[in-house]
Write a protein that holds these residues in place. Structure first.
Motif, short mmCIF file in Angstrom:
data_model
loop_
_atom_site.label_atom_id
_atom_site.label_comp_id
_atom_site.label_asym_id
_atom_site.label_seq_id
_atom_site.Cartn_x
_atom_site.Cartn_y
_atom_site.Cartn_z
N ALA A 1 0.83 -1.21 0.00
CA ALA A 1 0.00 0.00 0.00
C ALA A 1 0.87 1.27 0.00
O ALA A 1 0.54 2.25 -0.68
CB ALA A 1 -0.94 -0.01 1.20
N LYS A 2 1.97 1.27 0.74
CA LYS A 2 2.85 2.44 0.78
C LYS A 2 3.50 2.68 -0.59
O LYS A 2 3.62 3.82 -1.04
CB LYS A 2 3.94 2.26 1.84
CG LYS A 2 3.44 2.35 3.26
CD LYS A 2 4.59 2.13 4.22
CE LYS A 2 4.14 2.17 5.66
NZ LYS A 2 5.27 1.92 6.58
N ASP A 3 3.90 1.60 -1.26
CA ASP A 3 4.50 1.71 -2.58
C ASP A 3 3.48 2.25 -3.58
O ASP A 3 3.80 3.11 -4.41
CB ASP A 3 5.02 0.33 -3.02
CG ASP A 3 5.77 0.37 -4.32
OD1 ASP A 3 6.71 1.19 -4.45
OD2 ASP A 3 5.43 -0.42 -5.23
N ASN A 4 2.24 1.78 -3.49
CA ASN A 4 1.17 2.26 -4.36
C ASN A 4 0.91 3.75 -4.11
O ASN A 4 0.76 4.52 -5.06
CB ASN A 4 -0.10 1.45 -4.14
CG ASN A 4 -1.20 1.82 -5.10
OD1 ASN A 4 -0.96 2.11 -6.26
ND2 ASN A 4 -2.42 1.85 -4.60
N TYR A 5 0.86 4.14 -2.84
CA TYR A 5 0.67 5.56 -2.49
C TYR A 5 1.81 6.39 -3.08
O TYR A 5 1.57 7.44 -3.69
CB TYR A 5 0.62 5.71 -0.96
CG TYR A 5 0.82 7.13 -0.52
CD1 TYR A 5 -0.22 8.05 -0.53
CD2 TYR A 5 2.08 7.57 -0.09
CE1 TYR A 5 -0.02 9.36 -0.14
CE2 TYR A 5 2.29 8.87 0.31
CZ TYR A 5 1.24 9.77 0.28
OH TYR A 5 1.44 11.07 0.66
N ASN A 6 3.06 5.95 -2.89
CA ASN A 6 4.20 6.71 -3.42
C ASN A 6 4.12 6.86 -4.94
O ASN A 6 4.43 7.92 -5.48
CB ASN A 6 5.52 6.04 -3.04
CG ASN A 6 5.94 6.33 -1.62
OD1 ASN A 6 5.29 7.09 -0.90
ND2 ASN A 6 7.03 5.71 -1.19
N TYR A 7 3.70 5.80 -5.61
CA TYR A 7 3.55 5.86 -7.07
C TYR A 7 2.51 6.90 -7.47
O TYR A 7 2.76 7.75 -8.33
CB TYR A 7 3.16 4.47 -7.62
CG TYR A 7 2.73 4.52 -9.06
CD1 TYR A 7 3.67 4.69 -10.07
CD2 TYR A 7 1.39 4.43 -9.41
CE1 TYR A 7 3.27 4.75 -11.40
CE2 TYR A 7 0.99 4.50 -10.73
CZ TYR A 7 1.93 4.66 -11.72
OH TYR A 7 1.53 4.74 -13.04
N ARG A 8 1.35 6.86 -6.82
CA ARG A 8 0.28 7.81 -7.15
C ARG A 8 0.67 9.24 -6.81
O ARG A 8 0.39 10.17 -7.56
CB ARG A 8 -1.01 7.43 -6.46
CG ARG A 8 -1.63 6.17 -7.06
CD ARG A 8 -2.96 5.86 -6.40
NE ARG A 8 -3.64 4.83 -7.11
CZ ARG A 8 -4.38 5.03 -8.20
NH1 ARG A 8 -4.55 6.23 -8.68
NH2 ARG A 8 -4.98 4.02 -8.78
N LEU A 9 1.33 9.42 -5.66
CA LEU A 9 1.78 10.77 -5.28
C LEU A 9 2.79 11.28 -6.30
O LEU A 9 2.71 12.42 -6.75
CB LEU A 9 2.38 10.75 -3.88
CG LEU A 9 2.87 12.11 -3.39
CD1 LEU A 9 2.38 12.36 -1.97
CD2 LEU A 9 4.37 12.23 -3.46
N SER A 10 3.73 10.44 -6.69
CA SER A 10 4.76 10.84 -7.64
C SER A 10 4.15 11.23 -8.98
O SER A 10 4.55 12.22 -9.60
CB SER A 10 5.75 9.69 -7.82
OG SER A 10 6.70 10.01 -8.80
N ARG A 11 3.18 10.46 -9.44
CA ARG A 11 2.50 10.75 -10.70
C ARG A 11 1.82 12.12 -10.66
O ARG A 11 1.91 12.90 -11.60
CB ARG A 11 1.41 9.69 -10.94
CG ARG A 11 1.70 8.72 -12.00
CD ARG A 11 0.55 7.75 -12.15
NE ARG A 11 -0.42 8.32 -13.06
CZ ARG A 11 -1.72 8.15 -12.96
NH1 ARG A 11 -2.24 7.46 -12.00
NH2 ARG A 11 -2.52 8.68 -13.84
N ALA A 12 1.11 12.38 -9.57
CA ALA A 12 0.38 13.64 -9.45
C ALA A 12 1.33 14.81 -9.18
O ALA A 12 1.07 15.93 -9.61
CB ALA A 12 -0.66 13.53 -8.33
N ARG A 13 2.42 14.54 -8.50
CA ARG A 13 3.35 15.61 -8.15
C ARG A 13 4.23 16.05 -9.32
O ARG A 13 4.73 17.16 -9.36
CB ARG A 13 4.25 15.14 -6.99
CG ARG A 13 4.83 16.29 -6.20
CD ARG A 13 5.89 15.80 -5.25
NE ARG A 13 7.07 15.34 -5.94
CZ ARG A 13 7.95 16.13 -6.56
NH1 ARG A 13 7.78 17.42 -6.57
NH2 ARG A 13 8.99 15.62 -7.17
N MET A 14 4.38 15.19 -10.31
CA MET A 14 5.27 15.53 -11.41
C MET A 14 4.79 16.73 -12.23
O MET A 14 5.57 17.32 -12.97
CB MET A 14 5.50 14.34 -12.32
CG MET A 14 4.43 14.12 -13.33
SD MET A 14 4.86 12.80 -14.43
CE MET A 14 3.32 12.69 -15.29
#
Length: 169
Positions: free
Chosen positions: A143-156
């Motif tokens: 779940a943490k890895d999935n959150y980091n992926y989604r945050l990174s996508r939106a933050r880019m």
């Protein structure tokens, strides 16, 4: 640049949900160093870790790469967290002058969450500011890895906004 109203912030959040599938996101935040000539009598205040003289730019963008809040002029020696600590939009959020939308339920859930800005690991974790989990605490596919992926996508989007400005100048 005018402060966004609560309705503007909700539209930004809807944009992040529609385009990047990140809920309750008020924007993506990051800092950028702007190369300058050394100001006279400034000592090392404008000398940044990248070994040049600079001023700091901190910005928040919406889901469509548009700048919504900008702070320019911090000393080049300060990191993003230091610039954020002194920036005007942190103060307007924390004093309540900028009215953030009230916490809302996540779609299809009974979990209420606040509206947040998305930053990288340099930023402090706050109720209104999310950052990634440290990599050493995540496992591929959890779940943490999935959150980091989604945050990174939106933050880019903020990174891309800086990139488009950089290419023009």
């Amino acid at each position: 640049m005018p402060e966004p109203a609560e309705d503007d912030l909700k539209k930004i959040a809807q944009g992040f949900w529609d385009r990047w599938q990140f809920p309750n996101c008020l924007g993506s935040i990051d800092g950028k160093r702007i190369l300058i000539k050394k100001p006279s009598n400034s000592g090392s205040m404008y000398h940044c870790y990248k070994s040049f003289f600079s001023i700091g730019l901190l910005a928040v963008t919406d889901a469509n790469y548009k700048f919504v809040m900008v702070s320019v002029g911090s000393y080049g020696k300060e990191n993003d967290a230091g610039v954020f600590d002194e920036c005007p939009f942190r103060h307007v959020i924390e004093t309540g002058r900028l009215k953030l939308p009230t916490d809302e339920l996540l779609l299809g859930s009974s979990i209420k969450t606040p509206y947040v800005l998305l930053g990288d690991a340099a930023f402090p974790l706050k109720k209104y500011l999310m950052r990634p989990f440290p990599e050493k605490t995540t496992t591929k596919g959890d779940a943490k890895d999935n959150y980091n992926y989604r945050l990174s996508r939106a933050r880019m989007v903020v990174e891309c906004s800086f990139g488009s400005i950089n290419s023009k100048f």
